[in-house]
Design a protein around this motif. Structure first.
Motif, PDB file in Angstrom:
ATOM      1  N   UNK A 252     -26.991 -43.046 -43.827  1.00 48.93           N
ATOM      2  CA  UNK A 252     -27.738 -42.140 -42.940  1.00 48.93           C
ATOM      3  C   UNK A 252     -27.877 -42.734 -41.550  1.00 48.93           C
ATOM      4  N   UNK A 253     -28.115 -44.044 -41.487  1.00 51.87           N
ATOM      5  CA  UNK A 253     -28.206 -44.711 -40.178  1.00 51.87           C
ATOM      6  C   UNK A 253     -26.892 -44.577 -39.415  1.00 51.87           C
ATOM      7  N   UNK A 254     -25.770 -44.763 -40.102  1.00 52.67           N
ATOM      8  CA  UNK A 254     -24.468 -44.630 -39.474  1.00 52.67           C
ATOM      9  C   UNK A 254     -24.215 -43.196 -39.018  1.00 52.67           C
ATOM     10  N   UNK A 255     -24.614 -42.233 -39.825  1.00 57.20           N
ATOM     11  CA  UNK A 255     -24.451 -40.831 -39.441  1.00 57.20           C
ATOM     12  C   UNK A 255     -25.250 -40.520 -38.186  1.00 57.20           C
ATOM     13  N   UNK A 256     -26.481 -40.995 -38.130  1.00 58.72           N
ATOM     14  CA  UNK A 256     -27.308 -40.744 -36.946  1.00 58.72           C
ATOM     15  C   UNK A 256     -26.718 -41.435 -35.715  1.00 58.72           C
ATOM     16  N   UNK A 257     -26.143 -42.617 -35.910  1.00 61.80           N
ATOM     17  CA  UNK A 257     -25.505 -43.296 -34.777  1.00 61.80           C
ATOM     18  C   UNK A 257     -24.366 -42.454 -34.242  1.00 61.80           C
ATOM     19  N   UNK A 258     -23.564 -41.905 -35.129  1.00 61.67           N
ATOM     20  CA  UNK A 258     -22.438 -41.087 -34.705  1.00 61.67           C
ATOM     21  C   UNK A 258     -22.905 -39.810 -34.014  1.00 61.67           C
ATOM     22  N   UNK A 259     -23.961 -39.223 -34.531  1.00 64.03           N
ATOM     23  CA  UNK A 259     -24.497 -38.017 -33.892  1.00 64.03           C
ATOM     24  C   UNK A 259     -24.928 -38.317 -32.466  1.00 64.03           C
ATOM     25  N   UNK A 260     -25.672 -39.404 -32.277  1.00 69.00           N
ATOM     26  CA  UNK A 260     -26.159 -39.747 -30.942  1.00 69.00           C
ATOM     27  C   UNK A 260     -25.013 -40.074 -29.993  1.00 69.00           C
ATOM     28  N   UNK A 261     -23.992 -40.779 -30.491  1.00 71.89           N
ATOM     29  CA  UNK A 261     -22.840 -41.092 -29.651  1.00 71.89           C
ATOM     30  C   UNK A 261     -22.100 -39.818 -29.274  1.00 71.89           C
ATOM     31  N   UNK A 262     -21.920 -38.922 -30.223  1.00 75.14           N
ATOM     32  CA  UNK A 262     -21.245 -37.655 -29.942  1.00 75.14           C
ATOM     33  C   UNK A 262     -22.014 -36.850 -28.898  1.00 75.14           C
ATOM     34  N   UNK A 263     -23.320 -36.763 -29.063  1.00 72.54           N
ATOM     35  CA  UNK A 263     -24.121 -35.996 -28.109  1.00 72.54           C
ATOM     36  C   UNK A 263     -24.089 -36.618 -26.719  1.00 72.54           C
TER      37      UNK A 263
ATOM     38  N   UNK B  94     -26.631 -26.865 -43.471  1.00 71.82           N
ATOM     39  CA  UNK B  94     -28.002 -27.331 -43.677  1.00 71.82           C
ATOM     40  C   UNK B  94     -28.098 -28.845 -43.494  1.00 71.82           C
ATOM     41  N   UNK B  95     -27.076 -29.574 -43.968  1.00 77.82           N
ATOM     42  CA  UNK B  95     -27.077 -31.023 -43.801  1.00 77.82           C
ATOM     43  C   UNK B  95     -26.914 -31.400 -42.330  1.00 77.82           C
ATOM     44  N   UNK B  96     -26.050 -30.694 -41.639  1.00 84.14           N
ATOM     45  CA  UNK B  96     -25.866 -30.972 -40.213  1.00 84.14           C
ATOM     46  C   UNK B  96     -27.141 -30.695 -39.430  1.00 84.14           C
ATOM     47  N   UNK B  97     -27.836 -29.633 -39.786  1.00 82.98           N
ATOM     48  CA  UNK B  97     -29.083 -29.311 -39.100  1.00 82.98           C
ATOM     49  C   UNK B  97     -30.107 -30.430 -39.267  1.00 82.98           C
ATOM     50  N   UNK B  98     -30.094 -31.081 -40.426  1.00 82.15           N
ATOM     51  CA  UNK B  98     -31.018 -32.191 -40.664  1.00 82.15           C
ATOM     52  C   UNK B  98     -30.698 -33.384 -39.770  1.00 82.15           C
ATOM     53  N   UNK B  99     -29.419 -33.542 -39.416  1.00 80.82           N
ATOM     54  CA  UNK B  99     -29.020 -34.676 -38.580  1.00 80.82           C
ATOM     55  C   UNK B  99     -29.302 -34.440 -37.098  1.00 80.82           C
TER      56      UNK B  99
ATOM     57  N   UNK C 147     -26.382 -27.592 -28.821  1.00 81.62           N
ATOM     58  CA  UNK C 147     -25.583 -28.672 -28.209  1.00 81.62           C
ATOM     59  C   UNK C 147     -24.834 -29.494 -29.257  1.00 81.62           C
ATOM     60  N   UNK C 148     -25.456 -29.740 -30.402  1.00 78.97           N
ATOM     61  CA  UNK C 148     -24.802 -30.495 -31.464  1.00 78.97           C
ATOM     62  C   UNK C 148     -23.605 -29.728 -32.005  1.00 78.97           C
ATOM     63  N   UNK C 149     -23.784 -28.425 -32.230  1.00 79.28           N
ATOM     64  CA  UNK C 149     -22.677 -27.607 -32.727  1.00 79.28           C
ATOM     65  C   UNK C 149     -21.521 -27.588 -31.732  1.00 79.28           C
ATOM     66  N   UNK C 150     -21.832 -27.450 -30.452  1.00 81.62           N
ATOM     67  CA  UNK C 150     -20.784 -27.440 -29.427  1.00 81.62           C
ATOM     68  C   UNK C 150     -20.068 -28.783 -29.377  1.00 81.62           C
ATOM     69  N   UNK C 151     -20.822 -29.882 -29.517  1.00 81.19           N
ATOM     70  CA  UNK C 151     -20.213 -31.204 -29.508  1.00 81.19           C
ATOM     71  C   UNK C 151     -19.280 -31.389 -30.701  1.00 81.19           C
ATOM     72  N   UNK C 152     -19.661 -30.855 -31.854  1.00 82.44           N
ATOM     73  CA  UNK C 152     -18.788 -30.933 -33.028  1.00 82.44           C
ATOM     74  C   UNK C 152     -17.507 -30.143 -32.803  1.00 82.44           C
ATOM     75  N   UNK C 153     -17.606 -29.007 -32.145  1.00 78.42           N
ATOM     76  CA  UNK C 153     -16.403 -28.230 -31.822  1.00 78.42           C
ATOM     77  C   UNK C 153     -15.488 -29.067 -30.935  1.00 78.42           C
ATOM     78  N   UNK C 154     -16.056 -29.750 -29.956  1.00 82.37           N
ATOM     79  CA  UNK C 154     -15.235 -30.585 -29.077  1.00 82.37           C
ATOM     80  C   UNK C 154     -14.575 -31.722 -29.854  1.00 82.37           C
ATOM     81  N   UNK C 155     -15.279 -32.249 -30.851  1.00 78.72           N
ATOM     82  CA  UNK C 155     -14.676 -33.297 -31.680  1.00 78.72           C
ATOM     83  C   UNK C 155     -13.501 -32.755 -32.481  1.00 78.72           C
ATOM     84  N   UNK C 156     -13.595 -31.489 -32.869  1.00 76.92           N
ATOM     85  CA  UNK C 156     -12.474 -30.869 -33.584  1.00 76.92           C
ATOM     86  C   UNK C 156     -11.277 -30.667 -32.672  1.00 76.92           C
ATOM     87  N   UNK C 157     -11.522 -30.424 -31.402  1.00 75.55           N
ATOM     88  CA  UNK C 157     -10.461 -30.122 -30.456  1.00 75.55           C
ATOM     89  C   UNK C 157      -9.903 -31.355 -29.743  1.00 75.55           C
TER      90      UNK C 157
END
Length: 218
Positions: free
Chosen positions: A7-18, A185-190, A197-207
């Motif tokens: 979970x710590x690693x996931x949150x780190x990745x979320x913050x870096x992506x944002x 639902x899991x992504x919303x928790x992160x 903004x998180x959803x848009x950032x994930x789209x950019x990661x896909x592209x």
């Protein structure tokens, strides 16, 4: 890796992506999100442009040019001539679909005015604030198919909280690329705060493979 470490690693990745890609497409287009007629209309225009087979950056610039030309409201878009819409799209380099899009945007403006009195909040009311029904009603606008409707909902979810969580297939693809869970639902928790903004950032990661690799390996 323990559950806590994961979970710590996931949150780190979320913050870096944002930090690298956390602006919504609406923000890029100069739209200030609000539950008001003008920004909701502008988001509809942007969703119409982004859903075409064209680079998102070009669609965003096309939207900015349309708004600068006076198309910031349904009435303003309707007042523009077809040629003025084509010219605005051309200035934004949105040239592959400019003529058909100019026609469709005029029809969208007419529908927004005639059915919803220029206020897409009336669409939400007609839909009973049910996301599936909102998407169905959005697809009645020329040029807005299921993809465009989901883009609208993805970008509007912090303005219309009843839509949450909206992480469409492209956002889920981005989540998988950077090692995050893909269930909305899991992504919303992160997410730490707003979801759009998180959803848009994930789209950019896909592209953007380089972005995804930096986040996953950073």
């Amino acid at each position: 890796m323990t559950g806590t470490t994961a979970r710590t690693e996931q949150h780190r990745r979320v913050q870096l992506l944002l930090s690298e890609a956390g602006d919504t497409y609406a923000a890029d287009a100069g739209i200030k999100p609000a539950d008001k007629p003008a920004p909701l209309w502008q988001l509809l225009v942007l969703s119409n442009l982004v859903s075409a087979r064209i680079r998102a950056a070009v669609a965003v610039e096309g939207a900015r040019e349309l708004f600068a030309a006076g198309g910031r409201t349904p009435h303003g878009m309707a007042e523009l001539t077809w040629q003025q819409r084509v010219d605005a799209l051309g200035r934004g380099h949105y040239v592959r679909y400019d003529e058909g899009t100019a026609t469709r945007l005029g029809a969208c403006a007419d529908l927004a005015r005639d059915r919803y009195h220029g206020d897409l909040r009336n669409l939400a009311r007609e839909a009973g604030e049910q996301r599936d029904r909102v998407e169905d009603l959005l697809t009645e606008f020329p040029g807005i198919g299921p993809t465009g409707a989901r883009i609208f909902c993805r970008e509007a979810q912090d303005v219309w909280p009843f839509l949450r969580p909206v992480f469409d297939a492209k956002a889920q693809e981005g989540a998988a690329r950077i090692g995050l869970p893909t269930a909305p639902e899991r992504l919303a928790e992160l997410a730490d705060g707003d979801l759009a903004p998180f959803a848009a950032a994930l789209v950019r990661a896909a592209l953007d493979r380089d972005l995804a690799e930096r986040v996953a390996g950073g």
